[in-house]
Design an enzyme around this catalytic site. Structure first.
Site, PDB file in Angstrom:
ATOM      1  N   HIS A  57       0.828  -1.211   0.000  1.00  0.00           N
ATOM      2  CA  HIS A  57       0.000   0.000   0.000  1.00  0.00           C
ATOM      3  C   HIS A  57       0.866   1.266   0.000  1.00  0.00           C
ATOM      4  O   HIS A  57       0.362   2.349   0.278  1.00  0.00           O
ATOM      5  CB  HIS A  57      -0.909   0.022   1.225  1.00  0.00           C
ATOM      6  CG  HIS A  57      -1.789  -1.170   1.352  1.00  0.00           C
ATOM      7  ND1 HIS A  57      -2.681  -1.541   0.376  1.00  0.00           N
ATOM      8  CD2 HIS A  57      -1.908  -2.098   2.343  1.00  0.00           C
ATOM      9  CE1 HIS A  57      -3.318  -2.638   0.754  1.00  0.00           C
ATOM     10  NE2 HIS A  57      -2.868  -2.995   1.947  1.00  0.00           N
ATOM     11  N   HIS A 216      -7.348  -4.510  -0.962  1.00  0.00           N
ATOM     12  CA  HIS A 216      -6.685  -5.791  -1.220  1.00  0.00           C
ATOM     13  C   HIS A 216      -7.329  -6.512  -2.396  1.00  0.00           C
ATOM     14  O   HIS A 216      -7.032  -7.676  -2.647  1.00  0.00           O
ATOM     15  CB  HIS A 216      -6.754  -6.688   0.021  1.00  0.00           C
ATOM     16  CG  HIS A 216      -6.263  -6.037   1.262  1.00  0.00           C
ATOM     17  ND1 HIS A 216      -7.119  -5.513   2.212  1.00  0.00           N
ATOM     18  CD2 HIS A 216      -5.010  -5.805   1.709  1.00  0.00           C
ATOM     19  CE1 HIS A 216      -6.406  -4.978   3.191  1.00  0.00           C
ATOM     20  NE2 HIS A 216      -5.132  -5.143   2.917  1.00  0.00           N
TER      21      HIS A 216
END
Length: 330
Positions: A57, A216
């Site tokens: 991320h 995700h």
């Protein structure tokens, strides 16, 4: 799978090594257990902020370690929660006597491991749980709403208060206010590929998009055909506005975030569309942020976050920051 990679098992360590070398003036990378801390020791009497989560991320969270934001970040393996011993080691390293505040995204693995880490740590500590994603109420990895891009805003705004002497209780209260006043919606055009898996997380057609996707690759509200940007942006903002219900002329911060594979030219186009739509609703945009800050590896897509702002939030947003990913006012 086409990635710059040597060995899947060494992927995270080698990435952290490079990050540490590139930003040695700001941060230090610690190994066994892994955590990123400020290069200089946290000043005495300052509340220490720690966040973390699965890698993939970036720049969240390691890119936000530094003056005006985090004191430490705990990176897990790609899309996997960090372990409790990472949190404990980070807390012991950065606690300067005023307590530790953990900032945790609402994912089951993160919640469980950060809770265990907090219990293992003997010093004074508390936690903020972010859950700004308005797309779904429950998801593959969560009970309740997912914590996504507004986590960046929490870390910046609470980081300012902590830097300027706020107490643990004050920092927690402000963080919860920012989280409560934030809403985020994401859209994906493609999947991403986790190195250990070696294949896309989900299949999606060339003419399709996932509306309300998680960071995700979790399913969103619906799968539909790609539409013009104005239509996509209006639908994203409608979902956020339905949740936040801002007042007319209320001051807001508009955050357009890239998922990792979307060029800035497109993100600024999204920002322009969002400005037009919010203006038509009588909503004032007083601050903004555009760029890749909460990504999903190489996923093509974007999220929009809207934050309702009062003077306390604006004051702390405007304060100086010096991290690998954010630098202004210094």
């Amino acid at each position: 799978m086409k990635k710059f990679i040597n060995n899947v098992d060494d992927f995270l360590k080698e990435s952290l090594n490079g990050f540490g070398k590139a930003h040695r003036d700001i941060i230090k990378v610690n190994f066994e257990p892994n955590f990123i801390s400020r290069k200089t020791k946290t000043k005495e009497g300052k509340v220490s902020l720690i966040s973390g989560g699965g890698s993939g991320h970036e720049p969240m969270h390691g890119g936000f370690v530094g003056h005006g934001m985090l004191d430490a970040a705990c990176p897990g393996f790609v899309f996997s929660a960090p372990t409790p011993d990472q949190m404990q080691a980070a807390a012991e390293h950065v606690d300067s006597g005023a307590g530790v505040l953990f900032i945790v995204k609402n994912y089951s693995g993160d919640i469980m491991n950060f809770q265990m880490g907090a219990e293992m740590y003997s010093g004074k500590n508390d936690s903020i749980i972010t859950n700004d994603d308005v797309a779904v109420e429950d998801s593959t990895f969560t009970t309740g709403r997912r914590g996504v891009a507004a986590t960046v805003l929490v870390e910046k705004i609470v980081g300012s208060l902590a830097e300027n002497g706020g107490s643990l209780e004050e920092c927690k209260k402000l963080g919860e206010k920012v989280n409560k006043n934030s809403g985020t919606m994401g859209v994906a055009f493609t999947s991403c590929t986790v190195p250990a898996a070696g294949k896309p997380t989900f299949d999606i057609g060339n003419d399709e998009m996932e509306f309300g996707v998680g960071i995700h690759g979790e399913p969103g509200r619906k799968r539909e055909k790609i539409q013009p940007s104005k239509t996509i942006v209006n639908n994203m903002l409608e979902a956020i506005l339905d949740d936040l219900k801002p007042q007319k002329n209320e001051k807001t911060l508009l955050f357009v975030n890239g998922m990792g594979g979307t060029p800035l030219t497109e993100l600024y186009l999204v920002y322009d569309d969002a400005c037009e739509m919010l203006k038509s609703k009588g909503i004032e945009i007083t601050r903004n942020l555009v760029g890749n800050y909460c990504t999903s590896l190489e996923m093509q897509g974007a999220s929009i976050t809207l934050l309702k702002c009062d003077e306390e939030i604006l004051k702390n947003w405007d304060s100086p920051v010096h991290t690998a990913a954010m630098r202004w006012g210094m």
